[in-house]
Each structure stands twice: as C-alpha cells, then as structure tokens.
Design a protein around this motif. Structure first.
Motif, mmCIF file in Angstrom:
data_model
loop_
_atom_site.group_PDB
_atom_site.id
_atom_site.type_symbol
_atom_site.label_atom_id
_atom_site.label_comp_id
_atom_site.label_asym_id
_atom_site.label_seq_id
_atom_site.Cartn_x
_atom_site.Cartn_y
_atom_site.Cartn_z
ATOM 1 N N ALA A 68 0.833 -1.202 0.000
ATOM 2 C CA ALA A 68 0.000 0.000 0.000
ATOM 3 C C ALA A 68 0.868 1.253 0.000
ATOM 4 N N GLN A 69 1.969 1.197 0.704
ATOM 5 C CA GLN A 69 2.888 2.330 0.756
ATOM 6 C C GLN A 69 3.475 2.623 -0.629
ATOM 7 N N GLN A 70 3.709 1.579 -1.394
ATOM 8 C CA GLN A 70 4.294 1.734 -2.724
ATOM 9 C C GLN A 70 3.291 2.239 -3.757
ATOM 10 N N THR A 71 2.008 1.917 -3.553
ATOM 11 C CA THR A 71 1.018 2.210 -4.593
ATOM 12 C C THR A 71 0.077 3.370 -4.267
ATOM 13 N N THR A 72 0.085 3.837 -3.018
ATOM 14 C CA THR A 72 -0.841 4.906 -2.627
ATOM 15 C C THR A 72 -0.209 6.265 -2.887
ATOM 16 N N ALA A 73 -0.881 7.057 -3.686
ATOM 17 C CA ALA A 73 -0.345 8.363 -4.054
ATOM 18 C C ALA A 73 -0.889 9.498 -3.199
ATOM 19 N N ALA A 77 -1.996 10.179 3.198
ATOM 20 C CA ALA A 77 -1.787 8.827 3.729
ATOM 21 C C ALA A 77 -0.315 8.484 3.908
ATOM 22 N N LYS A 78 0.576 9.293 3.379
ATOM 23 C CA LYS A 78 2.000 8.946 3.383
ATOM 24 C C LYS A 78 2.553 8.753 4.794
ATOM 25 N N GLY A 79 2.257 9.701 5.691
ATOM 26 C CA GLY A 79 2.783 9.601 7.047
ATOM 27 C C GLY A 79 2.232 8.395 7.776
ATOM 28 N N TRP A 80 0.931 8.143 7.611
ATOM 29 C CA TRP A 80 0.302 6.992 8.260
ATOM 30 C C TRP A 80 0.951 5.701 7.770
ATOM 31 N N GLY A 135 -7.238 3.324 -3.716
ATOM 32 C CA GLY A 135 -7.940 3.213 -2.452
ATOM 33 C C GLY A 135 -8.053 1.795 -1.932
ATOM 34 N N CYS A 136 -7.947 0.817 -2.804
ATOM 35 C CA CYS A 136 -8.145 -0.582 -2.413
ATOM 36 C C CYS A 136 -7.042 -1.051 -1.461
ATOM 37 N N ALA A 137 -5.789 -0.863 -1.845
ATOM 38 C CA ALA A 137 -4.676 -1.296 -1.003
ATOM 39 C C ALA A 137 -4.655 -0.532 0.315
#
Length: 222
Positions: A68-73, A77-80, A135-137
């Motif tokens: 999720a960290q790799q695919t979420t733009a 959400a980055k810090g979380w 949003g899925c990951a």
C-alpha cells in the motif's frame, strides 16, 4: 452546506471502516476469544498453530502495508503508511519469534489441504495489496492495522506461554486511522475502493480463524 455534507460523508466513511473491523474482523470471530485457544488444555498447540499460520499470512516482506505504501499516491496517507510499515516490521519479527518458540506445527488431519488454503489466502492478500484500483490497497492496510489489536491479544497470549516479552504494538490507533481515512476518502470511487479493500482483508482474517478453529476441533477428535 456542501462542506458540511462532505464532512458528514467523511465521518461516515471512518465509522464504516471501524464498524467493519469490529463486526467482520478478528474481534467478531468466536475462536480467538475462546479459552480453547489461549488457556485450555491444548492451548500451547493451538497457539503454535495460530502463530505459524499468521506468520505464513503476514510474515513475508513486502506485506500488505508495504504494498500500500508503494502504490498509494494520496499525500495525506503517506505519514500513516510510513509509521504503519515501520510498526508492522516489528510485529513481523514478533510473529517469527513466536512461530519458532511455540514449537512445530501441531499434527492435524488434512494438513496438506490446510497449507494450500492458507497459501491461497496469502496470494489473495498480495493481489489485494497490489491492486491498481485507487484506495483498495490503502483500505486493506487500514483494516489490517485496526484488526491487529485483536490479533495481538492472541500473540500476547502465546508470548506469555513461552516467556517472550512482546513489547508494545506501535501501529497507528483507531483515532489516527479514522482521521486519515476521513481525509483520503475525497471521492466516492476512492471511498468504495477503500471499503472493498478493508472488507476483503477482513474476510481473509475470518477465513483464517475459521480454518484454525476447524483444525483445533479436528485434533480433539483424533
């Protein structure tokens, strides 16, 4: 008025996420709460079973949160995700230690079929975490972090049995996760994908507890 509507919708998204975890996740399953698992006569074997299969499901790198960290733009959400990935790395170490310390996988009828089923679950989680649907990951990562509180109770029971100090779990808590979920769910499509990811991860967790409960019952009949 539109801002008030958006705020209300965002709050509903966060409420839905928490409700899904409470009702459809580990906390809503009978087996993790039973004395058979944590303190019964066969507790050590049952806990070894749980530790081993949880390690199969979540012990590999990269895991759900890493993907999720790799695919979420979404920047909110980055810090979380960074905090969750670091915390889950420590949980992965604990899982591995417990899988070793609690002893070998208990002999159980249908062992080969069980191994296949859990490997299929792991594959399903990998596909979910690699989903290109925005949003899925992230939804799966949110659900994993929130559901882990109930999973952690089982791990801590195992740790007590083998005299391992599990340390504190540093995964983001419910309040922080709610806040981030409210911010990132800024479109209906993202909201739906996030909910889908959460539902699917929780379904895999429930499937694992179903399997572990069935294995426990099978051992008592031998």
């Amino acid at each position: 008025m539109s801002q008030a509507i958006e705020t209300a919708r965002s709050e509903q998204v966060a409420e839905l996420l928490v409700s899904l975890v409470n009702n459809d996740g580990t906390a809503g399953h009978r087996y993790p709460l039973t004395e058979d698992l944590t303190s019964g006569r066969e507790a050590m074997r049952n806990l070894a079973d749980a530790a081993h299969y949880l390690c199969v499901l979540h012990g590999r790198v990269p895991g759900v949160i890493d993907h999720a960290q790799q695919t979420t733009a979404h920047p909110a959400a980055k810090g979380w995700l960074a905090a969750a990935a670091e915390a889950f790395a420590a949980e992965r170490v604990l899982l591995t230690r417990l899988a070793v310390a609690t002893g070998p996988l208990p002999s159980t009828p249908g062992q080969a079929e069980c191994e296949t089923a859990v490997l299929q679950q792991r594959h399903a989680l990998e596909m979910l975490a690699r989903s290109e649907r925005a949003g899925c990951a992230l939804g799966a990562a949110f659900a994993l972090a929130l559901d882990w509180a109930a999973v952690r109770a089982v791990l801590e029971a195992a740790a007590r049995r083998v005299s391992i100090a599990p340390g504190d779990c540093a995964l983001p808590g419910e309040e922080e996760t709610r806040t981030v979920a409210m911010i990132v769910a800024d479109t209906t499509s993202f909201e739906r994908a996030m909910s889908f990811g959460a539902q699917q991860l929780l379904a895999q967790h429930r499937g694992l507890w179903d399997l572990l409960e069935a294995r426990q019952l099978a051992r008592t009949r031998v």
